[in-house]
Design an enzyme around this catalytic site. Structure first.
Site, PDB file in Angstrom:
ATOM      1  N   GLU A  30       0.871  -1.173   0.000  1.00  0.00           N
ATOM      2  CA  GLU A  30       0.000   0.000   0.000  1.00  0.00           C
ATOM      3  C   GLU A  30       0.903   1.216   0.000  1.00  0.00           C
ATOM      4  OE1 GLU A  30      -3.164   0.979   2.874  1.00  0.00           O
ATOM      5  OE2 GLU A  30      -3.250  -1.195   3.090  1.00  0.00           O
ATOM      6  N   ASP A  41      -5.738   9.293   9.867  1.00  0.00           N
ATOM      7  CA  ASP A  41      -4.414   8.852  10.299  1.00  0.00           C
ATOM      8  C   ASP A  41      -4.013   9.402  11.661  1.00  0.00           C
ATOM      9  OD1 ASP A  41      -3.343   7.140   8.228  1.00  0.00           O
ATOM     10  OD2 ASP A  41      -3.561   8.883   6.919  1.00  0.00           O
TER      11      ASP A  41
END
Lengths: 239, 386
Positions: A30, A41
């Site tokens: 990824e 995040d």
């Protein structure tokens, strides 16, 4: 399935880190496209994105990086909705396809908003990998799974990305609900940071995604550190 | 209140661009809101608090010396006279009551100027809820009195170090907290921004000020104004004011954004006047961004206008040609701030001073209504240091 931030700590190190991860046993990579406001995040990936942007890393450079490694390993781009939609979904997905990306994951594009991006992905042969959360109702899990492409990304916990000491108890239940709704592979991410975590995930899921821990390794020790870490994780899974 | 469906989109704007984890919570919030707004008990409790606790209705004040200065009649809608010093309490009271109905024990808020943080901390004290307020550390510095006020009220203020350390980062951090603690927490967003249903909820809770102003101006002046003017950061006082006048096609509506160091300098907070369509904090609207879709830092002397995004409904009203957006520099806002102090004996918020500066510089019509969204005690240090 390690996650690496494109252009962190710099473009060359991040390319070398992807290749090191592949050599150490990664089945898929990824690749994060740094974004100014990464809502999903935690601190490690947020800081890596900020550092990459501060160093002047652009979308074009990360796509070029993707293209340069896509022959070695399937690459899935992790990218926030605004860069995808800034010039229209079709424009972005065509560029991703041109860079050899196998799929894209857009963490702030829930199923209900994904129509145009999904269409563009179908047209370009790029998988739009959706996320399922522990909070998703069974009905939503079914809808998401029905339109999924590539694999389904099960978020292990309610929260942002980042290393955790322990994975939540509901993990197996979340994965089970997704498995019940699709034949596609299910990968688990968010919080997965040790070999022990990886083994527990692998007991129920088809893929193990390790993000913040790998990004931290790339920042601290570059490609050799990524090689070592991914090697350990792969070994834990083989054991 | 309304029984119409809760809007998710305003033309192409709005939507829900958030992590999947939050989608069920947004559905839950929307259902609770639909139920609350049609419940006479909720309506009664909220309007009682707005009257007895917050001090509504606020006056519509004919500002005589400003009127004389510009040669036309100018009314100020005095949100600065609300309890806690700004219009923000209208929304905070409504949302905290809603949170209590939903059984949430913990409240998250973001704040720029500190006004929304203070309003939310106030409601949490009143309703005995835990309160966590995210605030960029640059704003902690320039709005110190409000930080101390929030702490006195029992809130925990968390400084955010990322980016330019202002409102954008505070909202991001508040959303991250909500993603993590979505089970027991409600996020009281302070402006008419964010994922659906927030822009509609905040507008509905703020339109009390516009509805009052419209009735008051008809009562005082016997007519509708020629122009209605409000400052715009995220846009909650603006949309609250404007939605009462949108159907009055003869009324010109002007939103005033922050031009910071000047639009040409690139250091400003005027996405509606200059920005392209983009996604920030869960909705599509006018956003300051670069070629790659990276969100740009805004700049304004006024912490409440220092934001690169804007409310989705305002963007739609702009595209429809119903609302015009203008921008005023830091310097012009400070001059207007001082003028309102000297001419009217009112210390306005730096945010509201932007609207006043535009009004002072732009003649037109015979009757203006301007929303004075808050008071400026918090801004003394910033203004005196210039």
């Amino acid at each position: 399935m390690p996650y690496l931030m494109g252009g962190y700590p710099d473009i060359d190190t991040s390319r070398a880190s992807v290749l090191a991860a592949v050599e150490a046993g990664a089945d898929l990579v990824e690749l994060g496209i740094p974004f100014s406001d990464p809502l999903a995040d935690g601190p490690v990936i947020h800081a890596a994105a900020t550092a990459a942007l501060d160093a002047g890393v652009t979308l074009s450079e990360v796509l070029a990086l993707c293209e340069s490694v896509a022959g070695e390993v399937p690459v899935v781009l992790m990218v926030y909705a605004n860069p995808v939609l800034a010039h229209g979904a079709e424009h972005f997905v065509r560029r991703a396809a041109g860079a050899g990306a196998a799929g894209i994951i857009v963490p702030d594009l829930p199923h209900d908003e994904a129509g145009a991006v999904r269409e563009a992905c179908t047209a370009q042969g790029v998988a739009l990998v959706p996320l399922v959360a522990p909070t998703s109702s069974d009905h939503r899990v079914e809808e998401i799974a029905r339109d999924a492409q590539g694999f389904v990304y099960a978020v292990s916990l309610t929260g942002t990305t980042g290393e955790r000491a322990e994975l939540p108890r509901e993990l197996e239940r979340t994965v089970g609900r997704v498995k019940g709704a699709t034949e596609l592979p299910v990968a688990v991410g968010f919080g997965v940071s040790t070999g022990e975590h990886a083994r527990r995930v692998a007991d129920v899921a088809d893929g193990v995604i390790v993000g913040s821990r790998v990004v931290r390794a790339a920042g601290e020790g570059g490609a050799p550190a990524v090689h070592r870490l991914v090697g350990e994780l792969a070994e834990a899974l083989a054991a | 209140m309304s029984s119409s469906p809760v809007e998710h989109r305003f033309g192409p704007y709005g939507g829900r661009y958030v992590p999947e984890t939050l989608v069920p919570a947004l559905d839950e919030l929307e259902a609770a809101w639909v139920q609350a707004r049609s419940d006479p008990g909720y309506e009664r409790e909220l309007s009682g608090l707005l009257r007895d606790y917050a001090g509504r209705p606020t006056p519509l004040y004919l500002a005589p010396r400003i009127s004389e200065e510009v040669g036309r009649t100018v009314y100020f809608k005095r949100e600065d006279l609300m309890h806690t010093g700004s219009h923000k309490l209208n929304n905070a009271l409504g949302q905290c009551l809603l949170a209590r109905r939903m059984g949430k024990k913990r409240i998250i808020a973001e704040t720029g100027a500190g006004q929304h943080g203070v309003a939310t901390a106030t409601c949490c004290a009143l309703f005995d809820l835990e309160c966590v307020v995210y605030m960029g550390t640059e704003d902690v510095r320039r709005q110190k009195p409000n930080v101390e006020r929030m702490e006195l009220l029992g809130a925990k203020v968390v400084g955010v170090e990322a980016g330019a350390r202002t409102l954008k980062e505070a909202v991001s951090e508040a959303i991250r907290d909500w993603v993590t603690n979505v089970g027991d927490s409600h996020y009281v967003i302070g402006s008419a921004v964010g994922p659906a249903p927030y822009p509609a909820i905040v507008r509905d809770l703020q339109r009390v000020l516009g509805d009052e102003a419209r009735a008051q101006v008809i009562d005082h002046a016997g007519r509708l104004p020629d122009r209605v003017i409000a400052c715009v950061g995220g846009g909650s006082n603006a949309i609250g004011t404007f939605c009462a006048f949108v159907a009055d096609t003869e009324v010109e509506i002007i939103g005033v954004e922050a031009a910071g160091d000047g639009i040409d300098s690139g250091r400003h907070g005027a996405p509606l006047a200059t920005g392209a369509r983009g996604i920030l904090h869960g909705s599509m609207s006018a956003v300051l961004q670069d070629e790659d879709g990276q969100i740009l830092e805004a700049h304004s002397i006024s912490a409440g206008l220092d934001y690169p995004g804007s409310g989705p409904q305002l963007a739609h009203l702009r595209d429809e040609g119903r609302v015009r957006f203008e921008a005023v520099t830091d310097e012009e806002a400070v001059v207007a701030f001082k003028k309102v102090c000297r001419l009217e004996g009112i210390v306005p918020a730096l945010e509201s001073s932007h609207a006043v500066a535009w009004l002072l510089a732009n003649p037109g019509g015979e009757l203006d209504v301007l929303t004075l969204s808050g008071r400026g005690d918090k801004d003394l240090a910033e203004v005196l240091s210039r």
